[in-house]
Design a protein around this motif. Sequence first.
Motif, PDB file in Angstrom:
ATOM      1  N   LEU A  26      -5.924   2.497   5.700  1.00 35.39           N
ATOM      2  CA  LEU A  26      -5.496   2.856   4.384  1.00 35.39           C
ATOM      3  C   LEU A  26      -5.816   4.949   5.638  1.00 35.39           C
ATOM      4  O   LEU A  26      -4.428   4.883   5.357  1.00 35.39           O
ATOM      5  CB  LEU A  26      -6.517   2.955   2.914  1.00 35.39           C
ATOM      6  N   LEU A  27      -6.326   5.004   5.692  1.00 38.06           N
ATOM      7  CA  LEU A  27      -6.009   6.333   5.857  1.00 38.06           C
ATOM      8  C   LEU A  27      -5.328   6.801   7.264  1.00 38.06           C
ATOM      9  O   LEU A  27      -4.293   7.487   7.155  1.00 38.06           O
ATOM     10  CB  LEU A  27      -7.468   7.404   6.307  1.00 38.06           C
ATOM     11  N   ALA A  28      -5.026   5.452   8.069  1.00 40.10           N
ATOM     12  CA  ALA A  28      -4.032   5.591   9.312  1.00 40.10           C
ATOM     13  C   ALA A  28      -2.944   5.258   8.784  1.00 40.10           C
ATOM     14  O   ALA A  28      -2.002   6.131   9.109  1.00 40.10           O
ATOM     15  CB  ALA A  28      -4.646   4.595  10.063  1.00 40.10           C
ATOM     16  N   LEU A  29      -2.568   4.357   7.590  1.00 37.72           N
ATOM     17  CA  LEU A  29      -1.596   4.132   6.659  1.00 37.72           C
ATOM     18  C   LEU A  29      -0.546   5.678   6.692  1.00 37.72           C
ATOM     19  O   LEU A  29       0.103   5.893   6.855  1.00 37.72           O
ATOM     20  CB  LEU A  29      -1.320   2.667   6.396  1.00 37.72           C
ATOM     21  N   SER A  30      -1.596   5.940   6.016  1.00 33.07           N
ATOM     22  CA  SER A  30      -1.433   7.324   4.625  1.00 33.07           C
ATOM     23  C   SER A  30      -1.144   7.986   6.021  1.00 33.07           C
ATOM     24  O   SER A  30      -0.077   9.195   5.818  1.00 33.07           O
ATOM     25  CB  SER A  30      -2.364   7.591   4.455  1.00 33.07           C
TER      26      SER A  30
ATOM     27  N   VAL B 164       5.371   2.058   5.685  1.00 31.75           N
ATOM     28  CA  VAL B 164       4.270   2.200   5.547  1.00 31.75           C
ATOM     29  C   VAL B 164       4.350   2.127   4.219  1.00 31.75           C
ATOM     30  O   VAL B 164       2.992   1.771   3.577  1.00 31.75           O
ATOM     31  CB  VAL B 164       3.374   3.814   5.599  1.00 31.75           C
ATOM     32  N   LEU B 165       4.886   2.399   2.947  1.00 32.94           N
ATOM     33  CA  LEU B 165       4.903   2.243   1.527  1.00 32.94           C
ATOM     34  C   LEU B 165       4.959   0.816   1.479  1.00 32.94           C
ATOM     35  O   LEU B 165       4.467   0.570   0.961  1.00 32.94           O
ATOM     36  CB  LEU B 165       6.124   2.754   1.137  1.00 32.94           C
TER      37      LEU B 165
ATOM     38  N   PHE C  90       4.004  -5.946 -10.367  1.00 32.24           N
ATOM     39  CA  PHE C  90       4.784  -7.383  -9.491  1.00 32.24           C
ATOM     40  C   PHE C  90       6.323  -7.294  -9.091  1.00 32.24           C
ATOM     41  O   PHE C  90       6.701  -6.771  -7.995  1.00 32.24           O
ATOM     42  CB  PHE C  90       4.808  -8.401 -10.097  1.00 32.24           C
ATOM     43  N   ALA C  91       7.186  -6.507  -9.930  1.00 33.97           N
ATOM     44  CA  ALA C  91       7.914  -6.388  -9.508  1.00 33.97           C
ATOM     45  C   ALA C  91       8.717  -4.863  -9.092  1.00 33.97           C
ATOM     46  O   ALA C  91       9.524  -4.356  -8.253  1.00 33.97           O
ATOM     47  CB  ALA C  91       8.799  -6.293 -10.902  1.00 33.97           C
ATOM     48  N   LEU C  92       8.000  -3.461  -9.355  1.00 39.39           N
ATOM     49  CA  LEU C  92       7.415  -2.763  -8.462  1.00 39.39           C
ATOM     50  C   LEU C  92       6.859  -2.756  -7.052  1.00 39.39           C
ATOM     51  O   LEU C  92       7.630  -2.264  -6.031  1.00 39.39           O
ATOM     52  CB  LEU C  92       6.861  -1.754  -9.393  1.00 39.39           C
ATOM     53  N   TRP C  93       5.938  -3.550  -6.842  1.00 37.18           N
ATOM     54  CA  TRP C  93       5.261  -3.891  -5.595  1.00 37.18           C
ATOM     55  C   TRP C  93       6.578  -5.062  -4.513  1.00 37.18           C
ATOM     56  O   TRP C  93       7.365  -4.392  -3.866  1.00 37.18           O
ATOM     57  CB  TRP C  93       4.071  -4.820  -5.213  1.00 37.18           C
ATOM     58  N   ASP C  94       6.880  -5.817  -5.507  1.00 35.82           N
ATOM     59  CA  ASP C  94       8.224  -6.883  -4.150  1.00 35.82           C
ATOM     60  C   ASP C  94       9.651  -5.533  -4.292  1.00 35.82           C
ATOM     61  O   ASP C  94      10.253  -5.745  -3.399  1.00 35.82           O
ATOM     62  CB  ASP C  94       8.610  -7.683  -5.073  1.00 35.82           C
ATOM     63  N   SER C  95       9.719  -4.700  -4.931  1.00 37.29           N
ATOM     64  CA  SER C  95      10.988  -3.576  -4.282  1.00 37.29           C
ATOM     65  C   SER C  95      10.592  -2.998  -3.580  1.00 37.29           C
ATOM     66  O   SER C  95      11.424  -2.515  -2.584  1.00 37.29           O
ATOM     67  CB  SER C  95      11.287  -2.865  -5.927  1.00 37.29           C
ATOM     68  N   ILE C  96       9.102  -2.231  -3.346  1.00 36.75           N
ATOM     69  CA  ILE C  96       9.475  -0.645  -3.010  1.00 36.75           C
ATOM     70  C   ILE C  96       8.559  -1.731  -1.513  1.00 36.75           C
ATOM     71  O   ILE C  96       9.469  -1.145  -0.085  1.00 36.75           O
ATOM     72  CB  ILE C  96       7.646  -0.217  -3.358  1.00 36.75           C
ATOM     73  N   PHE C  97       8.433  -3.263  -0.996  1.00 42.48           N
ATOM     74  CA  PHE C  97       7.838  -4.136  -0.294  1.00 42.48           C
ATOM     75  C   PHE C  97       9.778  -4.229   0.620  1.00 42.48           C
ATOM     76  O   PHE C  97      10.117  -3.998   1.478  1.00 42.48           O
ATOM     77  CB  PHE C  97       7.357  -4.916  -0.503  1.00 42.48           C
TER      78      PHE C  97
END
Length: 570
Positions: free
Chosen positions: A202-206, A444-445, A476-483
């Motif tokens: 997580l730190l590396a991705l951030s 990363v997001l 879930f909608a927020l996740w799949d939109s960001i993804f």
Amino acid sequence: MGNILKSLKLDHDIMKSRYPMFMIAYILGIFLAVISKTPIFGALVVMIVSAPLTGQYFSIYEKNNLEKLYGVLPLKASEVVIGRYIYALCIVVINGIIAAIVATIVSILTNRGINSLESLAYLSGGFFYVCLMFAVIFPLYFKFPFSKVYVFSNLPFYLIFIITFAFTRKTNVLGQTGPAAQYLTSHLIIIAAIGFSLGLILLALSCLLSCALLEGNRAVSLPAEEPGKRLYFADNLRTWMVILVVLQHLAELYNTLYLFMMLNSAYFMGLLFLLAGYFTPGSFQRKGSGQFLKDRLLRLGIPTLIYVFILSPITRISTHGQQALAGNTTASLFSLGPMWFAVMLLVFDLGYLAWRTIVKNRPERPVPENPRSLTFRAVALFMLVLAAASYLLRIVIPYGIPILGFPSPGYLPQYLSFFLIGILAFRRDWLRSIPGSLGQLGFVLAILATVILLPVALIGLKSSFIGYGSWQSAVFALWDSIFAVGMSLALLTFFRRFLNGGKKLGRLLSQHSFTVYVIHVPVIVFLMLALRSLQTQPQLKFGLAAVIGVPLCFGVAYLVRLIPYSKKII
């Protein structure tokens, strides 16, 4: 590396005056550990309370306008960011050691024994939680003024910790979990390894995310003076998306790799609609309305009819035998199958044609010489709007519920909006001009959203996340939109930078990609039937079928396109 160490030392020198503040965490940890008679709780409090204190560096940075200092020193923005994260990691490790000492002291004072493996597992959980905090709040601190985001960025983590601790104290959560979680509870060293590993990831991705935010608009791979050059990377990306479609359907046939299928479903068809939308205006301009309509009906309508009335019955009969002919199977003999994409794209194209017909008498707005490039703010706003639209639609049409042969109408807002964005991208030349850093940021997001939001969305009943207005559906909608948006940006910039060649193999695969899309289902079904006598795990069967099936689909597509006049259709 030397400059990163200099940045790390500079962070330490600037923060020295704030180190006494960490005593608050130590005192509070000892007090709560004694009161609760739970030594390890005190250790967790020390780690979690000290985490936001590390962010005080950003307060000093803002108050003293230290960006001028970094303008003088020979430090790159990325070196400053990496140094800051290493500094935060050092603080986490030091506080973890102190937290362990605190737990040991409290256990002695309260005459309560402490298990070393259990303590290590809890400390790894605290480490992961602190890393999660840093992963979320540090990019905010780098992007926005510290004073504006400090409270609202930290408060949710405190509330989550308090609620989680209270809930787990009153409820035997682990006892209600599945065998996998219960196995982990009996192997605490594995939990510790997972906690520490995920925290570092997580730190590396951030860190990558923060670097992308600070770098802003990087030079792009395609120069602006090449507007007429063919976008080979778009062709190659479309080919890769078709390969993913084949792999997706193979996974469905073998009923395995559920996470792979969920991640794919979140973005890959939307990206295909975006690419289709991008090439739609150019096709219309070259052919005119009449020829454009004829071409769309020919290249989308005819393949759909071929699939529905020829390929679909062949596939159904091969899998269901006489039941398919007798109509005793739930699977329809004549189905759209994967050609729902062609039907929906045809509807979108007809809508575009109607719009161009309506506005044809209006004066054409000139394309600006230097169109505005895509910005992170616009992308973030689109993610939120798409998430809201998807959530609202899924109240009525839940995720994963097919309607009239369309397997995923719950993704309609994504498909339509991506198609429209493709049209806009053509006008503003976004595929050439989109900053490479925006692709990094998107990737990363997408990963962070998957690590943070997706597990939250899957909490509760098995089907809570699919819709009906549940809060899990909103997450879930927020996740799949960001993804979806993040992965699309990442793949577009990645293919543009590394896979933009027009080599013979790439062109050959691109020419046959739509044919593969049309014919792949019966090909992989027959392959599955050929491998059914093989006794092994579904995952291994999937791997073998993928290695054989993808080249086989392209081989069959090559033979199909040798049929006279077939190249005009598929």
